[in-house]
Design an enzyme around this catalytic site. Structure first.
Site, PDB file in Angstrom:
ATOM      1  N   ASP A 181       0.846  -1.189   0.000  1.00 22.70           N
ATOM      2  CA  ASP A 181       0.000   0.000   0.000  1.00 22.70           C
ATOM      3  C   ASP A 181       0.885   1.243   0.000  1.00 22.70           C
ATOM      4  OD1 ASP A 181      -2.728   1.193   0.188  1.00 22.70           O
ATOM      5  OD2 ASP A 181      -1.921   2.025   2.046  1.00 22.70           O
ATOM      6  N   HIS A 196      -4.177  11.080   5.294  1.00 25.54           N
ATOM      7  CA  HIS A 196      -3.014  10.391   5.859  1.00 25.54           C
ATOM      8  C   HIS A 196      -2.345  11.134   7.011  1.00 25.54           C
ATOM      9  CE1 HIS A 196      -0.558  13.200   3.562  1.00 25.54           C
ATOM     10  NE2 HIS A 196      -1.034  12.736   2.399  1.00 25.54           N
ATOM     11  N   HIS A 202      -5.396   6.921   7.410  1.00 28.49           N
ATOM     12  CA  HIS A 202      -4.794   5.945   6.512  1.00 28.49           C
ATOM     13  C   HIS A 202      -3.279   5.920   6.739  1.00 28.49           C
ATOM     14  CE1 HIS A 202      -8.150   5.607   3.290  1.00 28.49           C
ATOM     15  NE2 HIS A 202      -8.663   5.929   4.465  1.00 28.49           N
TER      16      HIS A 202
END
Length: 245
Positions: free
Chosen positions: A8, A58, A153
């Site tokens: 990822d 993020h 995230h």
């Protein structure tokens, strides 16, 4: 030995062609479908700010990333880690597009040159659960994967969650476990390599009962019929058949 790498990334925005860059890479290694603990987790200084929408996802600020290495400084380590692996990526075109862009800026071949293959777990989920939401959070909820620690995230955390989700989707296992310390590599390999037998091609012999066995069978049926007062289903059926004839 089957080696999978669940991968990822986090990026400064949504457009690799528009100048956005990778700022975080997280990889989780599975060998014979077990987590090995040999993960790869890197942050990068992208040389630019993240888009406000991406930053809200993020949380990786320009200040935090300012002392991190450039992608080019770590690319050989990344390629060595990924070499020959089968990659599992959720919404693979996005991450692969960004990785290919980073490679092209360094004059390197695309990602497929280094890996055995790439599986898009999002495409898999859409086939398994058509018409349903198939985001990573949705799949975690559907497959009972604990994602309570996912407030923002993060590439490594998301790769760990996706590894669990992938195993659930492909084998129905509820959770991934680290190999036991007291389990030797040979025992691990043996337990993962159980033979699969195809019984469809086998012809089984038919053994017919002899006269003595048939007589013993009839005696058991007679005893059962007697104890039920003549109400056993096979006796009723036989009497009804005889009455018709």
């Amino acid at each position: 030995m089957s080696r999978l790498v669940v991968l990822d990334t986090e990026t400064t925005g949504l457009s690799a062609e528009g100048g956005d860059r990778i700022i975080e890479l997280g990889c989780v290694e599975l060998v014979n479908r077990k987590i090995t603990g040999n993960n790869l987790h890197l942050y990068f200084n992208p040389g630019r700010d993240s888009h406000p929408d991406a930053l809200r996802v993020h949380g990786l600020t320009t200040e935090f990333l300012s002392d991190k290495p450039k992608f080019e400084a770590m690319v050989q380590d990344i390629l060595a880690y990924l070499q020959g692996a089968e990659l599992i990526i959720h919404n693979a075109p996005f991450d692969v597009g960004f990785l290919n862009k980073e490679f092209s800026l360094l004059g390197l071949p695309p990602l497929t040159h280094y890996v055995e293959g790439i599986t898009d777990s999002l495409a898999m989920a859409k086939e398994m659960f058509p018409g349903k939401r198939n985001s990573l959070d949705a799949l975690c909820s559907r497959l009972d994967v604990d994602n309570s620690g996912r407030t923002l995230h993060g590439a490594l955390l998301d790769a760990e969650l996706l590894a669990d989700v992938y195993i659930n989707m492909t084998r129905g296992q509820n959770a991934l476990v680290m190999p036991e310390d007291d389990e030797s590599p040979q025992e691990q390999e043996t337990s993962d390599a159980l033979p699969v037998l195809d019984l469809r091609a086998m012809v089984l012999p038919v053994l017919k009962a002899n006269e003595q066995e048939l007589a013993a069978h009839d005696a058991v049926l007679a005893d059962l019929d007697k104890s039920s007062g003549g109400k056993t289903i096979w006796r009723i059926g036989k009497d009804a058949a005889q009455a018709v004839t």
